[in-house]
Design a protein around this motif. Structure first.
Motif, PDB file in Angstrom:
ATOM      1  N   TYR A  48       0.815  -1.222   0.000  1.00 41.74           N
ATOM      2  CA  TYR A  48       0.000   0.000   0.000  1.00 41.74           C
ATOM      3  C   TYR A  48       0.849   1.273   0.000  1.00 41.74           C
ATOM      4  O   TYR A  48       0.321   2.367  -0.036  1.00 41.74           O
ATOM      5  CB  TYR A  48      -0.909   0.048   1.236  1.00 41.74           C
ATOM      6  CG  TYR A  48      -2.090  -0.907   1.211  1.00 41.74           C
ATOM      7  CD1 TYR A  48      -2.384  -1.700   0.099  1.00 41.74           C
ATOM      8  CD2 TYR A  48      -2.935  -1.009   2.311  1.00 41.74           C
ATOM      9  CE1 TYR A  48      -3.460  -2.563   0.096  1.00 41.74           C
ATOM     10  CE2 TYR A  48      -4.021  -1.874   2.317  1.00 41.74           C
ATOM     11  CZ  TYR A  48      -4.286  -2.654   1.212  1.00 41.74           C
ATOM     12  OH  TYR A  48      -5.356  -3.496   1.214  1.00 41.74           O
ATOM     13  N   ASP A  97       3.448   1.988  -2.100  1.00 40.46           N
ATOM     14  CA  ASP A  97       4.211   2.086  -3.352  1.00 40.46           C
ATOM     15  C   ASP A  97       5.545   1.339  -3.291  1.00 40.46           C
ATOM     16  O   ASP A  97       6.523   1.731  -3.954  1.00 40.46           O
ATOM     17  CB  ASP A  97       4.471   3.560  -3.728  1.00 40.46           C
ATOM     18  CG  ASP A  97       3.172   4.281  -4.031  1.00 40.46           C
ATOM     19  OD1 ASP A  97       2.122   3.608  -4.096  1.00 40.46           O
ATOM     20  OD2 ASP A  97       3.201   5.510  -4.189  1.00 40.46           O
ATOM     21  N   GLU A 125       2.137  -3.049  -7.540  1.00 40.56           N
ATOM     22  CA  GLU A 125       0.984  -3.238  -8.439  1.00 40.56           C
ATOM     23  C   GLU A 125       0.756  -4.726  -8.715  1.00 40.56           C
ATOM     24  O   GLU A 125      -0.371  -5.208  -8.732  1.00 40.56           O
ATOM     25  CB  GLU A 125       1.200  -2.532  -9.782  1.00 40.56           C
ATOM     26  CG  GLU A 125       1.323  -1.020  -9.712  1.00 40.56           C
ATOM     27  CD  GLU A 125       2.758  -0.570  -9.899  1.00 40.56           C
ATOM     28  OE1 GLU A 125       3.665  -1.280  -9.399  1.00 40.56           O
ATOM     29  OE2 GLU A 125       2.954   0.480 -10.530  1.00 40.56           O
ATOM     30  N   LYS A 167      -9.529   1.426  -2.155  1.00 41.56           N
ATOM     31  CA  LYS A 167      -8.874   2.705  -2.489  1.00 41.56           C
ATOM     32  C   LYS A 167      -7.541   2.440  -3.208  1.00 41.56           C
ATOM     33  O   LYS A 167      -7.231   3.079  -4.217  1.00 41.56           O
ATOM     34  CB  LYS A 167      -8.629   3.478  -1.185  1.00 41.56           C
ATOM     35  CG  LYS A 167      -8.066   4.844  -1.376  1.00 41.56           C
ATOM     36  CD  LYS A 167      -7.921   5.557  -0.055  1.00 41.56           C
ATOM     37  CE  LYS A 167      -6.553   6.217  -0.018  1.00 41.56           C
ATOM     38  NZ  LYS A 167      -6.157   6.689   1.267  1.00 41.56           N
ATOM     39  N   HIS A 168      -6.787   1.492  -2.712  1.00 46.87           N
ATOM     40  CA  HIS A 168      -5.489   1.219  -3.346  1.00 46.87           C
ATOM     41  C   HIS A 168      -5.655   0.495  -4.687  1.00 46.87           C
ATOM     42  O   HIS A 168      -4.887   0.734  -5.612  1.00 46.87           O
ATOM     43  CB  HIS A 168      -4.573   0.456  -2.392  1.00 46.87           C
ATOM     44  CG  HIS A 168      -4.070   1.332  -1.279  1.00 46.87           C
ATOM     45  ND1 HIS A 168      -3.142   2.328  -1.494  1.00 46.87           N
ATOM     46  CD2 HIS A 168      -4.413   1.405   0.035  1.00 46.87           C
ATOM     47  CE1 HIS A 168      -2.913   2.975  -0.354  1.00 46.87           C
ATOM     48  NE2 HIS A 168      -3.669   2.433   0.594  1.00 46.87           N
ATOM     49  N   SER A 183      -7.945   1.127  -6.711  1.00 49.68           N
ATOM     50  CA  SER A 183      -8.310   2.155  -7.701  1.00 49.68           C
ATOM     51  C   SER A 183      -7.051   2.888  -8.218  1.00 49.68           C
ATOM     52  O   SER A 183      -7.126   3.605  -9.211  1.00 49.68           O
ATOM     53  CB  SER A 183      -9.308   3.147  -7.106  1.00 49.68           C
ATOM     54  OG  SER A 183      -8.646   3.966  -6.171  1.00 49.68           O
ATOM     55  N   ARG A 184      -5.912   2.723  -7.541  1.00 47.65           N
ATOM     56  CA  ARG A 184      -4.671   3.363  -8.017  1.00 47.65           C
ATOM     57  C   ARG A 184      -3.919   2.478  -9.004  1.00 47.65           C
ATOM     58  O   ARG A 184      -2.900   2.869  -9.569  1.00 47.65           O
ATOM     59  CB  ARG A 184      -3.733   3.655  -6.827  1.00 47.65           C
ATOM     60  CG  ARG A 184      -4.315   4.528  -5.740  1.00 47.65           C
ATOM     61  CD  ARG A 184      -3.233   5.082  -4.819  1.00 47.65           C
ATOM     62  NE  ARG A 184      -2.519   4.052  -4.075  1.00 47.65           N
ATOM     63  CZ  ARG A 184      -1.204   3.879  -4.126  1.00 47.65           C
ATOM     64  NH1 ARG A 184      -0.444   4.641  -4.880  1.00 47.65           N
ATOM     65  NH2 ARG A 184      -0.631   2.942  -3.399  1.00 47.65           N
ATOM     66  N   GLN A 203      -7.215  -3.848 -12.441  1.00 51.27           N
ATOM     67  CA  GLN A 203      -8.271  -3.573 -11.460  1.00 51.27           C
ATOM     68  C   GLN A 203      -9.450  -4.517 -11.563  1.00 51.27           C
ATOM     69  O   GLN A 203     -10.284  -4.577 -10.663  1.00 51.27           O
ATOM     70  CB  GLN A 203      -8.785  -2.146 -11.634  1.00 51.27           C
ATOM     71  CG  GLN A 203      -7.786  -1.085 -11.258  1.00 51.27           C
ATOM     72  CD  GLN A 203      -8.380   0.308 -11.319  1.00 51.27           C
ATOM     73  OE1 GLN A 203      -9.597   0.484 -11.304  1.00 51.27           O
ATOM     74  NE2 GLN A 203      -7.527   1.304 -11.416  1.00 51.27           N
TER      75      GLN A 203
END
Ligand SMILES: NC(=O)c1ccc[n+]([C@@H]2O[C@H](COP(=O)([O-])OP(=O)(O)OC[C@H]3O[C@@H](n4cnc5c(N)ncnc54)[C@H](O)[C@@H]3O)[C@@H](O)[C@H]2O)c1
Length: 389
Positions: free
Chosen positions: A102, A104, A109, A375-376, A378-379, A385
Motif C-alpha cells: 500500500y 508504493d 501493483e 482505495k489502493h 483504484s490506483r 483492477q
C-alpha cells in the motif's frame, strides 16, 4: 454474509518465519462456530512453525496438507502472517495477512493486482485499525523486547571478547535454531550475559530508550527490567522529552546502550551523529535501532546504512580516534526471535476482530480494511483492477 466461512491457516512460505496464528485463538474460533483448517507445519527447520500440529488439532482444527491454500474452496478465507511468495496467478479467495503493497513498495501493483484479478479482497493486517485509527494488533512489543535482549547481549559480549570478534549468529545461542523456544529461555540467558558483563565492568549497563511510550519502547523497557536494570539504569524518553529540544542528544552518548523505538512521521534532526560520537566521554557502545528507518532520508540515526540479520546481528561503526567499540543492531524482523510469545500476543490482540469475520461485510474493522483495499486497487493500472474472465 452471516454464515461461518471456513478459515484456512496457511504454512508461512518465508524462510526463518516461525510465527503463526496461535492454537489458543484457533480453538476460540472453532468454539465460536468457525470451521478452521490448518496446514500441517513444514518439517524443514527453516520454515517449521513454533506450534506443533497436534496443538491445532487438539484445539479442534482440521489438519490439511501443507501449501494447499491454493486449492481451497471458493469462499474460504485464507489466514497467514507474511506476504505470499512472488507468483502471478490471480487469487480467488480473500486473504488476511501483511502484504506490504500500500505504500508504493517496489512491485506493489503486481502484488496487489492479484486480488482484483481473482475477484478477491485483501485485508492487510498492518492497516487493521479501530475507530480511533489505532492498530488492532501489532508485533511491536516483542520487537522491543527482543531488541533490548540483543542489545544487552552485545554489551556483555563486547566486555568479554576481543574487539575483533563480533557477536556471532543467534543460532549459536539457541542450539542451532536461530530463535528462542520461549521468553523464559531468552530472559534467563540474558540475565547470565549481564552478570558476566557486570563482572568485567563492575556495574550494570545504562540504557536509554527513545519512543519509550510506544509498543516497541514498552517491550524494551520490560526486557531491560527483567534483565535486572533498575530505574537508575534506564532513561526513558518519548515526545515530552524531545519536543522542546532538538537532537543530537548528549544523553545518548552518555548511555552504554541506546535503543531507538520511535515512529518516524515527520523530518527530525538526528538523535546521534559522528560529532556526538566523537566525544571523549562517550560511553555508548551499543545502538539497537528497532525502528529501522535506515532507507528514510530523515533517518534519525545516520551512522549506518545497512540492516543486520540474526545471522550477523551487528555492524561495527568506526569512530575516528576512539578505541571504544560501537556496534549497531538493525534487524527489521525482531519478533521472529521469540516466535511463541510474539504469535500468542498478536493473535490474542486480533481475536475480537476475527470473531466478527462471519459479518465482515458490515463489521466496522473489516469494512475499513476493505475500503482501504478498494482505495489502493483504484490506483492500479486499469488492466489490473478487474476480475479476469
Ligand atoms: N525491527 C522490528 O522488527 C520492528 C517490529 C515492529 C515495529 N517496528 C518499528 O518500530 C517503530 C515503532 O513502532 P511502535 O509500534 O512501537 O510505534 P508506536 O506508535 O506504538 O510508538 C512510537 C513511539 O515513538 C514516540 N515518538 C515519535 N516521535 C518521537 C520523537 N521525535 N521523540 C520521542 N518520541 C517519539 C511516540 O510518541 C510513540 O510513543 C516503527 O517504525 C515500526 O515500524 C520494528
Amino acid at each position: 454474509m452471516s454464515s461461518y466461512p471456513v478459515l484456512h491457516l496457511r504454512q508461512e512460505q518465508r524462510p526463518y518465519e516461525h510465527r503463526a496464528f496461535s492454537p489458543d485463538v484457533v480453538g476460540k474460533l472453532v468454539a465460536a462456530g468457525y470451521p478452521v483448517h490448518v496446514e500441517r507445519s513444514s518439517t524443514d527447520p527453516s520454515y517449521e512453525r513454533i506450534f506443533k500440529d497436534q496443538e491445532y488439532s487438539d484445539a479442534g482444527a482440521k489438519l490439511v496438507d501443507t501449501h494447499t491454500w491454493t486449492d481451497a474452496d471458493k469462499g474460504t478465507l485464507i489466514l497467514g502472517l507474511k506476504e505470499l511468495p512472488e507468483e502471478d496467478f490471480p487469487l480467488k479467495n480473500d486473504h488476511i495477512q501483511f502484504s506490504h503493497c500500500y505504500k508504493d513498495q517496489g512491485g506493489w501493483e503486481k502484488v496487489l493486482g492479484r486480488f482484483p484479478r481473482g475477484g478477491s479482497t485483501l485485508y492487510d493486517l498492518e492497516f487493521l485499525v479501530d475507530e480511533q485509527g489505532r492498530r488492532v494488533s501489532a508485533f511491536g512489543y516483542h520487537a522491543g523486547f527482543a531488541g533490548a535482549a540483543l542489545a544487552l547481549k552485545v554489551w556483555a559480549w563486547q566486555l568479554t571478547h576481543p574487539a575483533s570478534e563480533p557477536l556471532p549468529s543467534v543460532e549459536n545461542f539457541t542450539s542451532g535454531r536461530g530463535y528462542y523456544l520461549n521468553e523464559e529461555e531468552l530472559v534467563q540467558q540474558i540475565r547470565e550475559d549481564v552478570a558476566a558483563g557486570e563482572k568485567v565492568a563492575g556495574r550494570k549497563p545504562h540504557a536509554m530508550i527513545l519512543g519509550a511510550l510506544g509498543r516497541c519502547g514498552r517491550g524494551a523497557a520490560d526486557m531491560f527490567k527483567r534483565a535486572g536494570l533498575t530505574d537508575e539504569n534506564l532513561t526513558k524518553w518519548d515526545l515530552n522529552e524531545t519536543k522542546d529540544k532538538q537532537g543530537p542528544y548528549k544523553e545518548i552518548v552518555d548511555s552504554d546502550i541506546f535503543l531507538n523505538a520511535i515512529y518516524l512521521s515527520d523530518p527530525i534532526p538526528p538523535f546521534v551523529n559522528q560529532e556526538t560520537l566523537s566525544s571523549p566521554d562517550r560511553k555508548l557502545t551499543v545502538v539497537c535501532d528497532v525502528s529501522c528507518d535506515t532507507s528514510n532520508p530523515h533517518n534519525p540515526i545516520p551512522i549506518y546504512n545497512t540492516l543486520t540479520t540474526f545471522t550477523k546481528p551487528t555492524l561495527p561503526v568506526k569512530v575516528p580516534s576512539s578505541e571504544l567499540p560501537l556496534s549497531v543492531i538493525a534487524i527489521d524482523h525482531l519478533p521472529s526471535m521469540m516466535p511463541r510469545e510474539a504469535s500468542d500476543a498478536f493473535s490474542q490482540g486480533l481475536l475480537e476482530s476475527l470473531l466478527t469475520l462471519k459479518d465482515r461485510d458490515s463489521a466496522p474493522v473489516w469494512k475499513r480494511a476493505e475500503d482501504l483495499f478498494k482505495k489502493h486497487v483504484s490506483r492500479l493500472p486499469p488492466g489490473l483492477q478487474k476480475k479476469e474472465v
